[in-house]
Design an enzyme around this catalytic site. Structure first.
Site, short mmCIF file in Angstrom:
data_model
loop_
_atom_site.label_atom_id
_atom_site.label_comp_id
_atom_site.label_asym_id
_atom_site.label_seq_id
_atom_site.Cartn_x
_atom_site.Cartn_y
_atom_site.Cartn_z
N SER A 152 -0.06 1.40 12.62
CA SER A 152 -0.29 2.82 12.95
C SER A 152 0.14 3.15 14.38
O SER A 152 0.05 2.31 15.27
CB SER A 152 -1.76 3.18 12.79
OG SER A 152 -2.16 3.08 11.45
N GLU A 202 -4.54 -8.26 -3.88
CA GLU A 202 -5.68 -8.11 -2.98
C GLU A 202 -6.12 -6.66 -2.82
O GLU A 202 -7.18 -6.39 -2.25
CB GLU A 202 -5.37 -8.74 -1.63
CG GLU A 202 -4.91 -10.17 -1.84
CD GLU A 202 -4.95 -11.03 -0.60
OE1 GLU A 202 -5.68 -10.67 0.32
OE2 GLU A 202 -4.23 -12.03 -0.59
N GLN A 216 -2.56 -6.49 13.44
CA GLN A 216 -1.58 -5.76 12.62
C GLN A 216 -1.14 -4.50 13.34
O GLN A 216 -1.93 -3.57 13.50
CB GLN A 216 -2.22 -5.40 11.27
CG GLN A 216 -1.36 -4.54 10.38
CD GLN A 216 -2.08 -4.18 9.09
OE1 GLN A 216 -3.29 -4.32 8.99
NE2 GLN A 216 -1.34 -3.71 8.12
N GLY A 217 0.12 -4.44 13.78
CA GLY A 217 0.62 -3.28 14.53
C GLY A 217 1.40 -2.32 13.66
O GLY A 217 2.63 -2.31 13.66
N SER A 272 -5.96 6.75 3.59
CA SER A 272 -7.14 7.60 3.40
C SER A 272 -7.28 7.98 1.92
O SER A 272 -6.32 7.92 1.16
CB SER A 272 -7.00 8.88 4.23
OG SER A 272 -6.05 9.74 3.62
N ASN A 273 -8.48 8.39 1.55
CA ASN A 273 -8.71 8.70 0.13
C ASN A 273 -7.85 9.86 -0.35
O ASN A 273 -7.51 9.93 -1.53
CB ASN A 273 -10.20 8.98 -0.09
CG ASN A 273 -11.02 7.70 -0.01
OD1 ASN A 273 -10.49 6.63 0.28
ND2 ASN A 273 -12.31 7.81 -0.26
N GLU A 274 -7.49 10.76 0.56
CA GLU A 274 -6.63 11.88 0.16
C GLU A 274 -5.21 11.37 -0.13
O GLU A 274 -4.57 11.79 -1.08
CB GLU A 274 -6.61 12.95 1.25
CG GLU A 274 -7.90 13.76 1.32
CD GLU A 274 -9.11 12.95 1.76
OE1 GLU A 274 -8.95 12.01 2.58
OE2 GLU A 274 -10.22 13.23 1.27
#
Lengths: 387, 370
Positions: free
Chosen positions: A130, A245, A127-128, A369-371
């Site tokens: 980031s 999912e 998966q490209g 991310s969680n933030e």
């Protein structure tokens, strides 16, 4: 293509028994409960092929494309039993990402070309998404694709590309138009990694494993027929593919496994005699129990045919943070031994405390991310105003 | 926003929610709280009568005891609605706990008392704890006189009857007595949630054999079950308190402008609110799970789920309401602002029948023993 029966006609419990029995009998022992979270294709190839031969490699794809066509409730059973039996994660970007994207948005030619090769393992996908300057802020991605006749010419760089060095195809998000609205002008395109101008360089992670990579593109020529959906309209495609999912980002299996390791270690080291430890352990145990209750609340929505809202990511936040707290507690229990990189011994059994501790750093970052999750929840669920 | 999500095929639960909401339109919970406090009262008699008339006090009781014979689902939805509306009458202590004990014991004598609880004619506190919560501090002598001191009593003065858990020869016994006796002496202290908390001292109160309602294994079983059901009600009420305090705080931070913007637009505030919301969601999920386990699972599994729910909902409500005070700034520190009342109520409910840590350790002990 057919399945041996209509799985969705069974009750969840009936399906669970059938699925568990076959998997338990057929998933090789030496692949169970692997230390590695992300084994390579070659390491788990026999299991991959066994699943495909049975027709069970792809739980959610429609039957006509070689999937099991499971509804969300059965899919949850599939994932739960998989985790319970300690089956290894297979390289699943083809099954979980490229396949569903093509089934939903691909041309007939693309489906005919790519879907069967995912199932046989001939194509292994990565998966490209980031880039060095586009992580949480994915829409700022800059890898560029310029039209040239029947082709696109791609230049740029991707990073944190999981298992790219073991893949032969990449699902790429590229910029095709520079626009004031950054979400516009992004395109999804399928690229063969053996194309001239592609360079893959593995990155060693904190566990000293090479499971993610940098991928460089220098004047890589890709046929325009490999574009999925419309040019410039790839952002919406990239964001919708997860669907139900997303619940699995909050599935309790990782913290559950870690807690069993903590318990074994703590018993052996006498930690349960310490009242302070008992309190901390009880908190972790109940957090895990309550995560199960919360998971069930969202699973029930799916089983009853509903769709998940943004609120499901509360599971991902809680689950990843609980996993971290459990593994941090393992280091506390380890005491002086916390300095060892290899396993801690309980009799002749190894407890991979440091392996789990290091592994637990990742889920709070990947998948948003969680933030970022909290910021999304603030807007989508609580309706808080933008800053 | 977080709430209990339970199967509701015949809309009973929705009707219960609506009926509490209708009451809350007429009766301002915060106002009742403050007026009860001003009068040093133990409960609000008018509101209590309304709750009886609505059929809520006998919700769980069998029809033969004047009840509605409803179950855990209805109980939790009702208690959640009380929590949300800040209706702080002692529903768990004066309706659920004594009612459930009496229903479990059964028989004519217990039935008569329970019927009085359901119709509001009797106020029947359960006298069973000392100041620190230890059980059965009173003793019944071989000659049949009751002595000793209990604390943490709800409505000690307003009571018509007492249900006393005492020890006789080292064995537990449940005694029913009229509250009016010169040999009971009473005192009380203010409770955090604006209800006086009583202390009752018995100095040789005579108990005839007919007043002993239960003993031994029957009583143990009746009591464990009643405690479990009361914990579930407390958990649901705590989930309601937490969810409502969160909503109030979200609304306030959207309105409150500083630096030219609503403070809810600041990311640091947003993330705290999201964590509070997550706490509230988990509390609701834990209570929902307990209701489903009571319906579908073994008694042991159901028991564990109730411990988990009370622990989670207690922790969540106390934490949410405490943070809610903070996010209201100086306003949150005033008595005039309602947000502090949610915190006081949450602490009170959390303190009853085991705080979170105690319940978690009990869960662990039961799991280890299993």
């Amino acid at each position: 293509m057919t399945q041996e029966r209509d799985w969705n006609a069974l009750s969840d419990d009936e399906f669970r028994v059938i699925f568990r029995e076959w998997v338990d009998a057929n998933c090789p022992e030496h692949l169970r409960f692997m230390r590695k979270q992300r084994p390579t294709f070659d390491e788990v190839a026999e299991w991959y092929h066994a699943l495909n031969d049975k027709g069970w490699l792809s739980p959610v794809w429609p039957v006509e494309y070689g999937g099991m066509g499971l509804d969300a409730g059965k899919h949850i059973v599939y994932v739960e039993e998989w985790a319970r039996l300690g089956c290894p994660r297979i390289p699943d970007h083809g099954i979980g990402l490229t396949g569903p994207l093509l089934i939903e948005h691909g041309t007939e030619a693309q489906k005919a070309e790519f879907l069967p090769k995912i199932l046989t393992g001939e194509h292994v996908w990565c998966q490209g998404y980031s880039e060095p300057g586009a992580g949480s802020d994915l829409a700022s991605l800059r890898t560029q694709a310029v039209r040239d006749g029947d082709d696109f010419i791609i230049n740029g760089q991707k990073i944190w590309t999981t298992l790219a060095h073991c893949a032969n195809w990449i699902l790429l998000l590229v910029r095709t138009t520079n626009s004031d609205k950054r979400q516009h002008g992004i395109t999804v395109i399928l690229v063969e990694l053996s194309s001239p101008g592609v360079l893959v360089r593995p990155i060693k992670n904190l566990r000293e494993e090479e499971d993610f990579c940098e991928v460089f593109f220098e004047n890589v020529r890709v046929p325009a027929k490999n574009v999925v959906g419309d040019v410039d309209a790839g952002w919406a495609l990239a964001k919708t593919v997860l669907g139900h999912e997303r619940i699995f980002l909050g599935a309790p299996s990782r913290p559950e496994y870690a807690l069993t390791r903590l318990e074994i270690l703590a018993k052996d080291r006498g930690a349960f005699e310490d009242a302070a430890f008992r309190s901390r352990f009880a908190k972790l145990r109940l957090d895990l129990y309550d995560l199960g209750s919360a998971f069930e609340r969202f699973a029930k929505v799916l089983r009853e045919g509903g769709t998940l809202g943004a609120d499901v990511s509360v599971l991902k936040i809680f689950c990843s943070e609980l996993y971290q707290r459990i593994t941090e507690e393992m280091l506390t229990v380890a005491g002086e031994e916390a300095r060892f990189y290899d396993d801690l011994m309980v009799g002749d059994r190894g407890i991979d405390a440091m392996n789990l501790y290091l592994d637990s750093r990742a889920p709070a970052i990947f998948g948003g991310s969680n933030e970022i999750q909290r910021t999304i929840l603030a807007k989508a669920v609580l309706g808080l105003p933008s800053g | 926003m977080p709430r209990l999500i339970l199967d509701d095929p015949d809309q009973t639960l929705e009707m219960l929610r609506d009926s509490v909401a209708t009451l809350a339109e007429r009766v301002d919970g915060a106002e009742v709280f403050r007026s009860r406090r001003a009068r040093d009262a133990e409960l609000d008699r008018d509101l209590w009568s309304e709750m009886a008339t609505a059929g809520w006090l006998g919700l769980l009781l069998p029809e033969s005891m004047g009840g509605s014979e409803l179950g855990a689902g209805e109980l939790t939805v009702l208690a959640e609605a009380f929590g949300r509306a800040l209706i702080t009458e002692p529903f768990a202590a004066l309706a659920v706990l004594p009612g459930r004990i009496l229903a479990n014991i059964g028989g004519a004598a217990a039935g008569e008392i329970a019927t009085g609880i359901a119709d509001g004619s009797r106020i029947v506190p359960f006298l069973w704890q000392d100041t620190r919560g230890a059980r059965a501090p009173m003793t019944l002598s071989a000659e049949g006189t009751l002595s000793g001191q209990v604390d943490l009593v709800t409505a000690a003065y307003a009571a018509t009857d007492y249900l006393v858990l005492c020890k006789q020869d080292g064995e537990l016994a449940l005694v029913h007595l009229p509250a009016r006796s010169e040999r009971f002496s009473l005192s009380s202290r203010p409770g955090l949630d604006a209800a006086m908390i009583g202390q009752v001292t018995a100095k040789g109160v005579s108990v005839d054999a007919g007043s002993i309602l239960a003993r031994g294994a029957t009583l143990d079983a009746a009591l464990s079950d009643a405690i479990e059901m009361t914990r579930l009600a407390l958990a649901a009420e705590l989930a309601g308190v937490g969810a409502k305090a969160l909503e109030e705080t979200v609304a306030y931070t959207k309105e409150r402008v500083q630096f030219g913007k609503p403070i809810a637009s600041f990311q640091v505030i947003q993330h705290r609110l999201v964590d509070m919301w997550g706490d509230a969601e988990f509390a609701c999920a834990a209570v929902t799970n307990a209701v489903e386990m009571m319906r579908d699972a073994t008694p042991e599994e159901a028991g564990q789920s109730v411990l988990a729910a009370k622990a989670r909902a207690g922790d969540s409500a106390v934490t949410i309401t405490r943070r809610a005070i903070h996010l209201h700034g100086a306003m949150g520190f005033t008595d005039e602002c309602n947000i502090g009342l949610y915190n006081k109520r949450a602490i009170t409910l959390n303190a009853a029948l085991g705080q979170a840590e105690e319940l978690r350790l009990e869960f662990l002990a039961r799991e280890t023993a299993a």
